[in-house]
Design a protein around this motif. Structure first.
Motif, PDB file in Angstrom:
ATOM      1  N   LEU A  53       0.838  -1.207   0.000  1.00  0.00           N
ATOM      2  CA  LEU A  53       0.000   0.000   0.000  1.00  0.00           C
ATOM      3  C   LEU A  53       0.869   1.253   0.000  1.00  0.00           C
ATOM      4  CD1 LEU A  53      -2.750  -1.063   2.596  1.00  0.00           C
ATOM      5  CD2 LEU A  53      -2.970  -0.974   0.104  1.00  0.00           C
ATOM      6  N   ARG A  54       1.928   1.253   0.794  1.00  0.00           N
ATOM      7  CA  ARG A  54       2.800   2.419   0.878  1.00  0.00           C
ATOM      8  C   ARG A  54       3.550   2.660  -0.432  1.00  0.00           C
ATOM      9  NH1 ARG A  54       6.260   1.996   6.273  1.00  0.00           N
ATOM     10  NH2 ARG A  54       6.594   4.212   5.893  1.00  0.00           N
ATOM     11  N   GLU A  55       3.978   1.569  -1.055  1.00  0.00           N
ATOM     12  CA  GLU A  55       4.682   1.688  -2.338  1.00  0.00           C
ATOM     13  C   GLU A  55       3.793   2.307  -3.419  1.00  0.00           C
ATOM     14  OE1 GLU A  55       6.001  -2.210  -3.233  1.00  0.00           O
ATOM     15  OE2 GLU A  55       7.536  -2.238  -1.654  1.00  0.00           O
ATOM     16  N   HIS A  56       2.502   2.158  -3.253  1.00  0.00           N
ATOM     17  CA  HIS A  56       1.557   2.697  -4.240  1.00  0.00           C
ATOM     18  C   HIS A  56       0.919   4.003  -3.763  1.00  0.00           C
ATOM     19  CE1 HIS A  56       2.087  -1.329  -5.869  1.00  0.00           C
ATOM     20  NE2 HIS A  56       1.588  -0.877  -7.001  1.00  0.00           N
ATOM     21  N   GLY A  57       1.571   4.668  -2.809  1.00  0.00           N
ATOM     22  CA  GLY A  57       1.190   6.028  -2.464  1.00  0.00           C
ATOM     23  C   GLY A  57       0.280   6.208  -1.283  1.00  0.00           C
TER      24      GLY A  57
END
Length: 241
Positions: A71-75
């Motif tokens: 989730l964090r990698e996708h913003g």
């Protein structure tokens, strides 16, 4: 959707190769990422207005960490994790910076929404219902709402509730949380001019049947404007509110 794909999509709009509406549809329907054990929904915030929340129960700490990383990698900067026990939270803290709230069994990666609006009142019948109330309160704050907590204002001492009538009458939404016979929701529903979301809790003696007695009582409320969520579902009530 990775940044490069999103940039290409926006460039196609700028070049008039596709319409704005077609691009918006692609963004809203962009698929998830397949991790094998989970499929994080990266565009839920665009599609539904609130990003994906991780339900911690039944997942390992490693699985939760993997989903959060995706989730964090996708913003998605701020992530809410519900039904997270302390043992898993301690394991996660060694890998991710997480704020853990033991009573609510909630973990927060990032931060709670700072520019909060509105007024959601969260009332409990007793102190024993606070574990559900705190899940609701933190969820509501995470999603950008101001929260007023009115704890232990049940009908066994109804004057306690009446002493808070100003908060009851000025709320935009009220979450009424109670176990036992669940009468609090009906009483508040008869006082307030806003929607009341009732949450039955599993608190009570044998004949409460783990919250079923409160659930049925709330479903049969004669007060107009009362809706009911599942037993102990503070998160669901807050999301609805």
């Amino acid at each position: 959707m990775i940044k490069q794909e999103l940039r290409g999509l926006l460039q196609n709009v700028a070049d008039e190769k596709i319409t704005v509406n077609d691009a918006l549809l692609q963004i809203k329907t962009e698929p998830f990422e397949d991790l094998g054990y989970a499929r994080p929904d990266h565009n839920r915030g665009i599609r539904q207005g609130a990003a994906e929340v991780i339900y911690g129960e039944g997942k390992t700490a490693e699985q939760i960490a993997g989903i959060a990383a995706s989730l964090r990698e996708h913003g998605q900067k701020n992530i809410l994790i519900t039904h997270l026990d302390k043992e898993k939270a301690d394991k996660l803290c060694s890998e991710i910076r997480i704020e853990y709230h033991k009573t609510a069994r909630i973990g927060i990666i990032g931060k709670i929404h700072e520019n909060r609006k509105g007024k959601i009142v969260i009332a409990t019948g007793g102190t024993s219902d606070i574990f559900v109330a705190e899940e609701a309160a933190l969820t509501a704050e995470f999603l950008g709402n101001n929260v007023v907590r009115l704890y232990d204002v049940g009908v066994a001492g109804i004057h306690r509730l009446f002493s808070q009538i100003e908060d009851i009458m000025s709320a935009r939404t009220i979450i009424a949380i109670a176990g036992m016979e669940g009468a609090l929701a009906s009483v508040i529903g008869g006082l307030a001019d806003c929607p009341v979301i009732a949450v039955p809790t599993s608190v009570g003696y044998g004949a409460s049947f783990g919250g079923i007695a409160a659930l049925l009582s709330m479903l049969n409320s004669c007060a107009s404007g009362v809706s009911v969520v599942n037993i102990d579902n503070g998160f669901g009530a807050a999301y609805q509110a």
